[in-house]
Enzyme design. Structure first.
Site, PDB file in Angstrom:
ATOM      1  N   GLY A  14      -1.323   3.097   1.331  1.00  0.00           N
ATOM      2  CA  GLY A  14      -1.279   2.215   0.164  1.00  0.00           C
ATOM      3  C   GLY A  14      -2.313   2.659  -0.840  1.00  0.00           C
ATOM      4  O   GLY A  14      -2.571   3.853  -1.004  1.00  0.00           O
ATOM      5  N   CYS A  15      -2.930   1.714  -1.480  1.00  0.00           N
ATOM      6  CA  CYS A  15      -3.941   1.993  -2.506  1.00  0.00           C
ATOM      7  C   CYS A  15      -5.126   2.727  -1.891  1.00  0.00           C
ATOM      8  O   CYS A  15      -5.697   2.285  -0.899  1.00  0.00           O
ATOM      9  CB  CYS A  15      -4.398   0.672  -3.124  1.00  0.00           C
ATOM     10  SG  CYS A  15      -5.766   0.856  -4.262  1.00  0.00           S
ATOM     11  N   PHE A  16      -5.513   3.838  -2.489  1.00  0.00           N
ATOM     12  CA  PHE A  16      -6.622   4.603  -1.925  1.00  0.00           C
ATOM     13  C   PHE A  16      -7.947   3.872  -2.009  1.00  0.00           C
ATOM     14  O   PHE A  16      -8.850   4.112  -1.224  1.00  0.00           O
ATOM     15  CB  PHE A  16      -6.730   6.022  -2.485  1.00  0.00           C
ATOM     16  CG  PHE A  16      -6.614   6.220  -3.967  1.00  0.00           C
ATOM     17  CD1 PHE A  16      -7.065   5.323  -4.899  1.00  0.00           C
ATOM     18  CD2 PHE A  16      -6.015   7.380  -4.437  1.00  0.00           C
ATOM     19  CE1 PHE A  16      -6.960   5.557  -6.262  1.00  0.00           C
ATOM     20  CE2 PHE A  16      -5.894   7.635  -5.792  1.00  0.00           C
ATOM     21  CZ  PHE A  16      -6.373   6.714  -6.708  1.00  0.00           C
ATOM     22  N   TRP A  17      -8.096   2.938  -2.950  1.00  0.00           N
ATOM     23  CA  TRP A  17      -9.353   2.182  -3.055  1.00  0.00           C
ATOM     24  C   TRP A  17      -9.631   1.407  -1.775  1.00  0.00           C
ATOM     25  O   TRP A  17     -10.778   1.289  -1.348  1.00  0.00           O
ATOM     26  CB  TRP A  17      -9.315   1.201  -4.209  1.00  0.00           C
ATOM     27  CG  TRP A  17      -9.181   1.786  -5.564  1.00  0.00           C
ATOM     28  CD1 TRP A  17      -9.498   3.041  -5.986  1.00  0.00           C
ATOM     29  CD2 TRP A  17      -8.694   1.092  -6.717  1.00  0.00           C
ATOM     30  NE1 TRP A  17      -9.233   3.177  -7.321  1.00  0.00           N
ATOM     31  CE2 TRP A  17      -8.736   1.993  -7.798  1.00  0.00           C
ATOM     32  CE3 TRP A  17      -8.211  -0.187  -6.943  1.00  0.00           C
ATOM     33  CZ2 TRP A  17      -8.341   1.651  -9.081  1.00  0.00           C
ATOM     34  CZ3 TRP A  17      -7.813  -0.541  -8.220  1.00  0.00           C
ATOM     35  CH2 TRP A  17      -7.879   0.371  -9.282  1.00  0.00           C
TER      36      TRP A  17
END
Length: 184
Positions: A16-19
């Site tokens: 998903g979101c790398f953050w």
């Protein structure tokens, strides 16, 4: 007598979101560096805007550099699988599209074997109601994301996305993996 440099390994993971993954892996003991970026697509040096369209084929990933004498690749995989839902195809929370797929890019036969064995074990344990859909493939190229994506949670933890999406994942990691928690 010269001393050899400590051995390091890398893991390239998309969930998903790398953050979200970056914030968790920055807390893992034995991890030297976490870089948000893109892998698995056809374009060279893609930008965030290009990746967001889904047209480049890249996934948002992190590349984790770690000391295998402190944290094993299998531990890295266990943290990865507990930090996202590996049963949803091309989707994590509010993020939808192939750029948010669950994926492990390996850089050695040993990493490939560990990834496939871990997936088989987790599926056999029925931890999730659905089977794991995480892709496993060779790392062909990794492109670091733009500077403003690096250390995003660390730099702006009060931002609403960070509070709603990332903070709970960080709290879960701290509770579930106390033995892997970096001394802060």
């Amino acid at each position: 007598m010269s001393q050899s440099a400590p051995s390091r390994d890398t893991a390239t993971l998309g969930g998903g979101c790398f953050w979200c993954l970056e914030a968790v892996f920055e807390l893992v003991r034995g991890v030297d560096k976490v870089v948000s970026g893109y892998a698995g697509g056809s374009a060279s040096s893609p930008t965030y805007r290009q990746v967001c369209t889904g047209s480049t084929g890249h996934a948002e990933v992190i590349q984790v550099t770690f000391d295998p004498s402190i944290v094993s690749y299998r531990d890295i995989l266990n943290v990865f699988f507990s930090s996202h839902d590996p049963t949803t195809l091309n989707s994590q929370g509010p993020d939808h599209g192939t750029q948010y797929r669950s994926v492990i890019y390996y850089n050695s036969p040993e990493q490939e074997r560990s990834a496939r064995e871990t997936i088989a074990q987790l599926n056999a344990e029925h931890i999730w109601d659905e089977p794991i859909v995480t892709e496993v493939g060779p790392l062909k190229a990794f492109y670091p994301a733009e500077g403003y994506h690096q250390g995003y949670y660390r730099g702006d933890p009060e931002q609403p996305y960070c509070q709603v999406m990332i903070a709970p994942k960080v709290a879960k990691f701290r509770k579930q993996f106390t033995s892997l928690l970096r001394n802060e």
